[in-house]
Design a protein around this motif. Structure first.
Motif, mmCIF file in Angstrom:
data_model
loop_
_atom_site.group_PDB
_atom_site.id
_atom_site.type_symbol
_atom_site.label_atom_id
_atom_site.label_comp_id
_atom_site.label_asym_id
_atom_site.label_seq_id
_atom_site.Cartn_x
_atom_site.Cartn_y
_atom_site.Cartn_z
ATOM 1 N N VAL A 1 11.116 110.665 123.217
ATOM 2 C CA VAL A 1 10.063 111.594 123.609
ATOM 3 C C VAL A 1 9.223 112.026 122.405
ATOM 4 O O VAL A 1 8.141 112.592 122.563
ATOM 5 C CB VAL A 1 10.622 112.839 124.332
ATOM 6 N N ALA B 1 2.881 119.421 118.427
ATOM 7 C CA ALA B 1 2.147 119.919 119.587
ATOM 8 C C ALA B 1 0.776 119.259 119.684
ATOM 9 O O ALA B 1 0.235 119.094 120.765
ATOM 10 C CB ALA B 1 1.987 121.438 119.500
ATOM 11 N N GLY B 2 0.223 118.886 118.527
ATOM 12 C CA GLY B 2 -1.118 118.320 118.525
ATOM 13 C C GLY B 2 -2.168 119.330 118.129
ATOM 14 O O GLY B 2 -3.359 119.023 118.132
ATOM 15 N N ARG C 1 4.272 110.900 120.987
ATOM 16 C CA ARG C 1 4.880 112.021 121.698
ATOM 17 C C ARG C 1 4.696 111.852 123.199
ATOM 18 O O ARG C 1 3.659 111.349 123.655
ATOM 19 C CB ARG C 1 4.187 113.306 121.241
ATOM 20 N N ALA C 2 5.688 112.297 123.979
ATOM 21 C CA ALA C 2 5.569 112.278 125.435
ATOM 22 C C ALA C 2 4.410 113.181 125.841
ATOM 23 O O ALA C 2 4.056 114.125 125.133
ATOM 24 C CB ALA C 2 6.856 112.773 126.070
ATOM 25 N N ALA C 3 3.813 112.868 126.997
ATOM 26 C CA ALA C 3 2.619 113.619 127.409
ATOM 27 C C ALA C 3 2.970 115.009 127.940
ATOM 28 O O ALA C 3 2.284 115.984 127.663
ATOM 29 C CB ALA C 3 1.859 112.827 128.465
ATOM 30 N N ILE D 1 4.656 118.186 127.735
ATOM 31 C CA ILE D 1 5.429 118.976 126.784
ATOM 32 C C ILE D 1 5.374 120.448 127.155
ATOM 33 O O ILE D 1 4.502 120.910 127.873
ATOM 34 C CB ILE D 1 4.919 118.817 125.332
ATOM 35 N N TYR E 1 5.546 124.205 125.104
ATOM 36 C CA TYR E 1 5.280 124.634 123.733
ATOM 37 C C TYR E 1 5.402 126.151 123.670
ATOM 38 O O TYR E 1 4.684 126.856 124.371
ATOM 39 C CB TYR E 1 3.871 124.173 123.346
ATOM 40 N N ALA E 2 6.328 126.644 122.883
ATOM 41 C CA ALA E 2 6.491 128.091 122.716
ATOM 42 C C ALA E 2 6.359 128.434 121.240
ATOM 43 O O ALA E 2 7.310 128.314 120.474
ATOM 44 C CB ALA E 2 7.846 128.541 123.252
ATOM 45 N N HIS F 1 -0.736 123.408 134.836
ATOM 46 C CA HIS F 1 0.162 122.306 135.196
ATOM 47 C C HIS F 1 -0.093 121.804 136.611
ATOM 48 O O HIS F 1 0.694 121.002 137.125
ATOM 49 C CB HIS F 1 1.616 122.758 135.087
ATOM 50 N N GLY G 1 7.114 128.129 128.236
ATOM 51 C CA GLY G 1 7.270 126.824 127.612
ATOM 52 C C GLY G 1 7.993 125.810 128.492
ATOM 53 O O GLY G 1 7.882 124.612 128.270
ATOM 54 N N ARG H 1 -2.667 127.423 122.895
ATOM 55 C CA ARG H 1 -1.409 127.057 123.534
ATOM 56 C C ARG H 1 -1.657 126.352 124.873
ATOM 57 O O ARG H 1 -0.994 125.371 125.208
ATOM 58 C CB ARG H 1 -0.588 128.333 123.761
ATOM 59 N N VAL I 1 -2.860 122.781 124.394
ATOM 60 C CA VAL I 1 -1.793 121.890 123.942
ATOM 61 C C VAL I 1 -1.009 121.347 125.126
ATOM 62 O O VAL I 1 -0.591 120.193 125.145
ATOM 63 C CB VAL I 1 -0.869 122.634 122.949
ATOM 64 N N VAL I 2 -0.809 122.179 126.167
ATOM 65 C CA VAL I 2 -0.053 121.687 127.317
ATOM 66 C C VAL I 2 -0.962 121.127 128.410
ATOM 67 O O VAL I 2 -0.509 120.891 129.520
ATOM 68 C CB VAL I 2 0.889 122.761 127.903
ATOM 69 N N PRO J 1 -6.684 119.312 121.452
ATOM 70 C CA PRO J 1 -5.546 118.867 120.653
ATOM 71 C C PRO J 1 -5.707 117.420 120.211
ATOM 72 O O PRO J 1 -6.511 116.678 120.770
ATOM 73 C CB PRO J 1 -4.353 119.028 121.608
ATOM 74 N N GLN J 2 -4.945 117.039 119.196
ATOM 75 C CA GLN J 2 -4.932 115.660 118.737
ATOM 76 C C GLN J 2 -4.473 114.765 119.880
ATOM 77 O O GLN J 2 -3.563 115.135 120.625
ATOM 78 C CB GLN J 2 -3.926 115.493 117.587
ATOM 79 N N ALA J 3 -5.083 113.621 119.999
ATOM 80 C CA ALA J 3 -4.614 112.666 121.003
ATOM 81 C C ALA J 3 -3.412 111.940 120.406
ATOM 82 O O ALA J 3 -3.538 111.234 119.410
ATOM 83 C CB ALA J 3 -5.721 111.683 121.341
ATOM 84 N N LEU J 4 -2.243 112.167 120.983
ATOM 85 C CA LEU J 4 -1.038 111.545 120.439
ATOM 86 C C LEU J 4 -0.569 110.454 121.397
ATOM 87 O O LEU J 4 -0.421 110.704 122.585
ATOM 88 C CB LEU J 4 0.064 112.596 120.253
ATOM 89 N N PRO J 5 -0.348 109.256 120.891
ATOM 90 C CA PRO J 5 0.087 108.171 121.775
ATOM 91 C C PRO J 5 1.512 108.402 122.273
ATOM 92 O O PRO J 5 2.304 109.083 121.623
ATOM 93 C CB PRO J 5 0.020 106.943 120.876
ATOM 94 N N GLN J 6 1.803 107.831 123.451
ATOM 95 C CA GLN J 6 3.156 107.919 124.002
ATOM 96 C C GLN J 6 4.076 107.023 123.182
ATOM 97 O O GLN J 6 3.681 105.930 122.794
ATOM 98 C CB GLN J 6 3.149 107.424 125.442
ATOM 99 N N PRO J 7 5.297 107.476 122.939
ATOM 100 C CA PRO J 7 6.214 106.629 122.155
ATOM 101 C C PRO J 7 6.716 105.450 122.985
ATOM 102 O O PRO J 7 6.897 105.585 124.195
ATOM 103 C CB PRO J 7 7.363 107.576 121.810
#
Lengths: 109, 272, 225
Positions: B76, B123-124, B135-137, B139, B141-142, B165, B208, C70, C73-74, C217-223
């Protein structure tokens, strides 16, 4: 210091006492006192019993008596019996280790 | 305080701590019967009502069964050679980590060693200066500070985060309330700014995990957190892990580090 | 999501009772102080409304900075966050403006009453993004509120024909007020609207660009598994 130790070992002590025989809360308190632990406040004893119950190590049932009020009795479950034996063995190992290092302090004193 | 008042106070406190009402009633009844059998005033037998209720609630929250057998899931979070530089100050230097679902990674290090920066990178919200972050999409975050809105109630927070969400308002509130109970807290109609520090942190943590994320990034709260809340939080961390999530916790106290799967110790910054 | 954010922002604004009362009272005080001179009274009231809405907007954006980060980010969209908050502020401002419009209609005999409505609406629509822009430069409530006060005071005092006044955001308010109150030609109205359009586009674009740049947020690729 003793209080902190007791906190860590109360669950073990209760399991061992219950392994001997089922009992109700106040009876367990008295038996702990007789064993030399001093007075254990109910505010410590009952939450410990509840925790053991939640872990499935202890079962409870209410018993009405002809003379007094009804009482809640605690007894070990089969899991509890196994846990009591396993933890008692672990404790003896640990105690032996502490004894060995404690003896060093006594020798040099 | 007479015996009835003592039991009422105990019952109330249990409910406040998020104990299921039926369970709370049973515990209060048991205590009353026990006190009656002993012939003692409950305060004499159990001590102060609120303190006793707190111990009971904490004991009652113990998991019923042994922890689930853990299956390590897909990766993840993967950090490879992550660095972060602010001008000449190097905050992170070559951080590597592979975190899978069902694992906990603890990030430790002195103050100013870049723990929160690393969390931001994952977190980005902070751009790494070098290295790769995968990173998994989904997430959770706290962050440590300012994670909640002071003029909103807990329920409004649940609805707001729920909307992000794509959750309905009712489901978001129900989920938030249930998760709060796991941390020993029953949200009420008070704006977050008027909650105690510890309770704000609980709200922060619940937000979170609202969406059952695959990866939870948590800056461990410590201000205003008492010992019981602290243990509950870690119980929660392991519960997330057992449910298959990957958890990255920035921790300030070294708590049972042998129970976590990865320990990432940050060295701290260096002026060059 | 934008709707939820707008509703949430409205609640937040409503709960800041003291700040809300103060910013509602300020335009009223301006108006009362100049009630004998119609033109000045309306001009000051409008500038007061502008300050009030811009200040509320500033507070709202300053307060939600960390939370918005915050949320993005989500998965929240920075644009949705900005639009939601701006919608709530515009709604609050327009409600306030409607109240003041009623007050003016009742207490003054204005030549072109409809133009007063236009001027209050344009003021609110400029003020909301203006507060957002100021919150970028001065991310603290006190400093930001003082800066806004300085802008408004300068706008009141500067010679409306000078370059300085034209460079300030609420010059259109003065032009539209003149058109509403004084027997002047349509060119005041047109100039006012043109200035309003330019300022609204500039402020909104700046606020939106900043929101996207700061919050995305930064675009982060999936692992790979």
């Amino acid at each position: 210091m003793r209080k902190q130790w007791l906190h860590g070992f109360l669950d073990l002590s209760l399991l061992c006492l219950l392994a001997e025989r089922r009992d109700y809360g106040l009876g367990l308190g008295q038996r702990l006192a007789e064993a030399g632990f001093g007075d254990i406040p109910g505010g410590t004893l009952y939450p410990s019993l509840l925790r053991l119950e939640k872990q499935g190590l202890v079962q409870t049932d209410w018993e009405t008596s002809t003379v007094g009020p009804r009482r809640k009795y605690f007894d070990l479950t089969p899991d509890g019996r196994a846990a009591a034996a396993a933890r008692a063995a672990e404790w003896r190992e640990f105690r032996a280790a502490v004894d060995r290092v404690a003896a060093l302090a006594e020798e040099t004193a | 305080m007479n015996a009835a008042e003592w039991h009422a106070a105990c019952d109330r406190r249990l409910a406040e701590l998020g104990v299921d009402p039926r369970e709370a009633r049973r515990l209060a009844d048991d205590s009353a019967a026990e006190a009656l059998a002993s012939g003692l005033h409950p305060a004499e037998l159990f001590g102060p009502a609120t303190a006793y209720a707190t111990s009971l609630a904490s004991a009652a929250r113990q998991p019923l069964a042994a922890p689930l057998a853990r299956a390590r899931g897909p990766v993840v979070l993967r950090l490879a050679g992550v660095t972060k530089r602010y001008r000449r100050r190097e905050v992170l230097r070559g951080v590597d980590l592979v975190l899978r679902g069902g694992e906990v990674a603890a990030v430790v290090g002195a103050n100013g060693s870049g723990k929160s920066t690393l969390l931001g990178v994952c977190a980005g919200s902070v751009k790494a200066s070098g290295g790769t972050v995968e990173r998994a999409a989904r997430i959770g975050y706290a962050p440590q500070q300012h994670g909640v809105a002071p003029y909103l109630t807990p329920d409004e927070h649940f609805r707001l985060f729920g909307a992000v969400h794509g959750m309905g308002a009712r489901k978001a509130v129900a989920t938030g309330t249930r998760l709060a109970a796991g941390l020993g807290w029953r949200p009420r109609d008070t704006v977050a700014g008027k909650l105690s520090g510890g309770t704000q942190q609980k709200l922060n943590v619940v937000l979170g995990e609202l969406d059952r994320p695959d990866l939870i990034l948590l800056d461990e709260p410590y201000q205003g957190f008492d010992q019981d809340s602290y243990l509950d939080l870690w119980a929660q961390v392991y519960a997330w892990r057992d449910a298959g999530a990957g958890v990255l916790v920035v921790t300030h106290l070294l708590h049972d580090l042998d129970k976590v799967d990865h320990v990432l110790e940050l060295q701290g910054s260096e002026d060059r | 999501m934008t709707l939820t954010i707008a509703a949430t922002s409205l609640r937040e604004i409503g709960r800041r009772r003291a700040a809300l009362l103060l910013v509602i009272a300020l335009p009223l005080a301006f108006y009362a102080a100049r009630a004998d001179q119609q033109g000045q009274a309306i001009r000051f009231l409008a500038l007061g409304v502008g300050w009030a809405v811009a200040t509320l907007s500033l507070f709202s954006h300053v307060n939600s900075r960390h939370l918005d980060r915050r949320l993005t980010v989500v998965g929240a969209s920075p644009s949705a966050l900005l639009i939601g908050r701006q919608a709530a502020l515009a709604a609050t401002g327009l409600a306030m403006a409607a109240g003041y419009f009623g007050l003016i209609a009742l207490t003054q005999d204005v030549e072109r009453l409809w133009a007063v409505a236009v001027l209050l609406v344009t003021t609110v629509l400029i003020a909301a993004p203006l507060g957002a822009v100021v919150s970028l430069v001065l991310p603290r409530e006190l400093e930001g509120a003082l800066a806004l006060l300085a802008v408004m005071a300068t706008q009141m005092l500067a010679d409306p024909e000078g370059t300085l006044a034209k460079a300030l955001p609420l010059w259109s308010t003065r032009e539209l007020a003149a058109y509403a109150v004084d027997p002047v030609g349509g060119e005041y109205f047109e100039r006012g609207l043109l200035h309003f359009a330019v300022v609204v586009v500039l402020c909104s674009a700046a606020a939106w660009t900043a929101a996207v740049v700061r919050l995305r947020p930064q675009a982060l690729p999936q692992p790979a598994p």
